[in-house]
Structures are given as C-alpha cells and as structure tokens.
Design an enzyme around this catalytic site. Structure first.
Site, PDB file in Angstrom:
ATOM      1  N   MET A  30      35.381  49.501  16.014  1.00 49.35           N
ATOM      2  CA  MET A  30      35.401  48.656  17.212  1.00 49.35           C
ATOM      3  C   MET A  30      34.318  47.585  17.100  1.00 49.35           C
ATOM      4  SD  MET A  30      36.576  51.032  20.367  1.00 49.35           S
ATOM      5  CE  MET A  30      35.014  51.784  20.724  1.00 49.35           C
ATOM      6  N   GLY A  31      33.823  47.352  15.871  1.00 48.68           N
ATOM      7  CA  GLY A  31      32.837  46.298  15.665  1.00 48.68           C
ATOM      8  C   GLY A  31      31.438  46.726  16.061  1.00 48.68           C
ATOM      9  N   LEU A  33      28.855  46.376  14.132  1.00 46.12           N
ATOM     10  CA  LEU A  33      28.673  47.216  12.948  1.00 46.12           C
ATOM     11  C   LEU A  33      27.203  47.515  12.674  1.00 46.12           C
ATOM     12  CD1 LEU A  33      31.296  45.460  10.636  1.00 46.12           C
ATOM     13  CD2 LEU A  33      31.638  47.374  12.217  1.00 46.12           C
ATOM     14  N   HIS A  37      28.659  52.242   9.777  1.00 49.14           N
ATOM     15  CA  HIS A  37      29.956  51.643   9.418  1.00 49.14           C
ATOM     16  C   HIS A  37      29.968  51.228   7.938  1.00 49.14           C
ATOM     17  CE1 HIS A  37      29.896  50.645  13.868  1.00 49.14           C
ATOM     18  NE2 HIS A  37      31.075  51.239  13.733  1.00 49.14           N
ATOM     19  N   GLN A  61      41.470  53.310  25.102  1.00 45.54           N
ATOM     20  CA  GLN A  61      40.664  54.521  24.963  1.00 45.54           C
ATOM     21  C   GLN A  61      39.457  54.552  25.908  1.00 45.54           C
ATOM     22  OE1 GLN A  61      39.819  53.556  20.668  1.00 45.54           O
ATOM     23  NE2 GLN A  61      37.828  54.455  21.105  1.00 45.54           N
ATOM     24  N   GLU A 150      32.290  61.157  10.645  1.00 45.31           N
ATOM     25  CA  GLU A 150      32.293  62.528  11.171  1.00 45.31           C
ATOM     26  C   GLU A 150      31.355  62.679  12.369  1.00 45.31           C
ATOM     27  OE1 GLU A 150      31.570  65.074   7.839  1.00 45.31           O
ATOM     28  OE2 GLU A 150      33.557  64.698   7.006  1.00 45.31           O
ATOM     29  N   LYS A 151      30.614  61.625  12.720  1.00 48.19           N
ATOM     30  CA  LYS A 151      29.804  61.701  13.939  1.00 48.19           C
ATOM     31  C   LYS A 151      30.714  61.976  15.130  1.00 48.19           C
ATOM     32  CE  LYS A 151      28.058  58.404  16.744  1.00 48.19           C
ATOM     33  NZ  LYS A 151      28.370  59.002  18.033  1.00 48.19           N
ATOM     34  N   ASP A 152      31.864  61.302  15.146  1.00 43.02           N
ATOM     35  CA  ASP A 152      32.854  61.537  16.199  1.00 43.02           C
ATOM     36  C   ASP A 152      33.790  62.630  15.688  1.00 43.02           C
ATOM     37  OD1 ASP A 152      31.866  59.395  17.851  1.00 43.02           O
ATOM     38  OD2 ASP A 152      32.733  58.046  16.379  1.00 43.02           O
TER      39      ASP A 152
HETATM   40  O1  PAF Z   1      35.526  55.316  16.361  1.00 46.99           O
HETATM   41  C1  PAF Z   1      35.916  54.192  16.725  1.00 46.99           C
HETATM   42  O2  PAF Z   1      35.260  53.178  16.505  1.00 46.99           O
HETATM   43  C2  PAF Z   1      37.242  54.081  17.461  1.00 46.99           C
HETATM   44  O3  PAF Z   1      37.464  55.170  18.285  1.00 46.99           O
HETATM   45  C3  PAF Z   1      38.446  53.827  16.521  1.00 46.99           C
HETATM   46  C4  PAF Z   1      38.666  54.980  15.565  1.00 46.99           C
HETATM   47  C5  PAF Z   1      38.214  52.553  15.725  1.00 46.99           C
HETATM   48  C6  PAF Z   1      39.721  53.670  17.352  1.00 46.99           C
HETATM   49  O4  PAF Z   1      39.616  52.612  18.251  1.00 46.99           O
END
Ligand code: PAF
Length: 283
Positions: A30-31, A33, A37, A61, A150-152
């Site tokens: 989602m930028g 960065l 990333h 989301q 894997e943080k999320d």
């Molecule tokens: O983790 C993210 O940045 C977002 O949830 C993703 C996977 C790009 C989906 O919008």
C-alpha cells in the site's frame, strides 16, 4: 523502472516477459515504503527474473472509522526507493482502475473462519477486503510468485488459504519481519506514534519474546502466558486488542497436533494500532 497505472499496461508487460521465458514475482503493497518492503522486494528478486511492485491503498480493507483517508501516500519517495532497489515495474492504479463505478465491488472473496478471529474480530470485513484485492492483483498481474511480509501473519495465512482454495497458480512466499534496533517491527503505521509512544512501542516485541521464552521452557498453560503478555502491554500504556498463543498453521488454539506455535499481539498506542508475532517451534 517502468511506472504504469492501467491493468492493460501491466498485463501487456507481464505477457512480454512470460513470452521471453521470464518468471514474474509480485510484491503487493500500500506504499509508504520502508526497509521492510525493500526486504520483500529482495526476496522477490531471488524468486523471479522480473519484479513487479504494486502500490494501492485499498479502500475495501479499511473500516468506516479507520485511517483510509489519512493513510500515508508518498508516491514520489516510494518511486525513488523502488528505483534504487531495482524494481522492474511499479503498478500504481487509481481506485477507479481496480474498482469500477467509483469504488464499488460486487464480488467479495471471503476466507471463512480464519478471517473472523484475532484481527478479524476488531476489524470486521478487513480480511475480505485484503483477500479480494489480492485475488484481483493476482488476476491482473498473473505473477508466478508473490511475496508477503510475515509481520501481518494472519493476512499471510489468509492469502495462502485463498490462493489454495481458489486454485490460483501463484506461489505465495512469506518474508521475515524487519525490525528496528529496539525490536519494533517496521510498519507504515509507526509514523502515527508520538515520540513518547515510540519509546513505549518495543514492549510489544518484548512481550512476545517473554511468551516465547515460556513456551521454549516447556510451559503449556497458554492462558497464563496470554494474561502475562497482555499485562505487559497494558503496563506500557497500550490498549490490548489481543495477545494470543495459536497453532502457526491455521491460527486455531494449539492442540497435540501443533508443530509450531505463534504468539500474536495487537494493541493500540495513541492513534497507532501495532501488530506483531513470533513463531516458536514445538520442541
Ligand atoms: O499488507 C498490505 O500492505 C496490504 O494489506 C496488501 C497485502 C497490499 C493488500 O492491500
């Protein structure tokens, strides 16, 4: 690096690479960065001949009370970082390019069960938004491999399951969490932390390390470990959403079949919501 905004352009480029026998890796973002990333991009480079990064702040989301409007959008800086990291193609669509008719979306992808626990309790609909946009990005880009942080961790498992259930021919790869020197996992949302809160934030990682040490020492009173972890977060001034010990495979409660535990924590600190996790193999 090429920067494209339309589905048509990204498809044409990926088709050309495929025709030349090249393997394409996608890093959805989602930028805003940061080094986390870039580590995904580096892993993507090892797995593919060409790397596509997408930047799309996905409205689907975010809940109505969440930070969609103020989510940091830093495209110029992002482009500079991606160029330095030798990304081949940036796909940065506008909302209308991915969601027709001003953002509407009639089809939703929902990974039942897994999307409704942990973060899904506090953020209802969040993982449907993630699964839907990731399925869409897979459909648009058609990568061979896709890399997620894997943080999320719950998101990573949702994406893996969605990809398997829908038989999408993409290899989903997880990349280890990148941390600041004091242990705080890098996240775009860390910029919401005041200086005072930033100094308290590493407590989330410390709480996970303490829980992990108890598991490694053989303790199996999961609710005692959860209570101690949550108390540590509360003592650091956080409002705890959850601190949980789960089976790392499916995020269910651990059982005798569990081969790896995962400790997961989510807590609010000021206007930031922090999440983190730590995996512990069953010894
Ligand atoms: O983790 C993210 O940045 C977002 O949830 C993703 C996977 C790009 C989906 O919008």
């Amino acid at each position: 690096m090429r920067v494209v905004r339309s589905v048509e352009e990204v498809r044409a480029q990926v088709r050309a690479w495929r025709k030349a026998g090249q393997r394409v890796a996608l890093v959805p973002t989602m930028g805003n960065l940061h080094a986390g990333h870039i580590s995904l991009l580096q892993l993507a480079r090892q797995r593919g001949d060409r790397v596509v990064v997408s930047i799309f702040v996905n409205p689907l989301q975010f809940g109505p009370e969440e930070d969609y409007a103020r989510y940091p959008r830093t495209l110029d800086d992002d482009i500079r970082m991606l160029e330095e990291a030798q990304c081949d193609l940036l796909f940065a669509p506008g909302v209308d390019e991915l969601y027709a008719e001003g953002g509407s979306q009639r089809t939703l992808v929902s990974v039942r069960g897994l999307s409704e626990i942990l973060c899904g309790v506090v953020r209802p609909g969040h993982f449907d938004g993630v699964a839907t946009v990731v399925a869409k990005l897979f459909g648009v880009v058609g990568p061979d491999v896709a890399v997620f942080g894997e943080k999320d961790f719950q998101q990573f498992r949702v994406v893996q399951l969605m990809t398997r259930d829908l038989a999408i021919p993409v290899e989903v790869v997880g990349a280890p969490t990148v941390r600041a020197d004091d242990g705080l996992a890098l996240s775009s949302r860390n910029r919401y932390l005041s200086a005072e809160d930033r100094s308290r934030a590493p407590a989330i990682y410390r709480s996970l390390q303490e829980g992990a040490a108890r598991l490694r020492a053989g303790e199996r009173d999961f609710s005692a470990i959860e209570q101690a972890g949550a108390a540590l977060l509360a003592a650091a001034g956080m409002k705890v959403d959850y601190y949980a010990v789960r089976d790392a495979d499916d995020l269910a409660l651990p059982s005798s079949a569990t081969r790896e535990f995962v400790l997961l924590a989510a807590a609010r600190l000021g206007s930031a919501r922090l999440i983190d996790n730590l995996r512990v193999p069953v010894g």
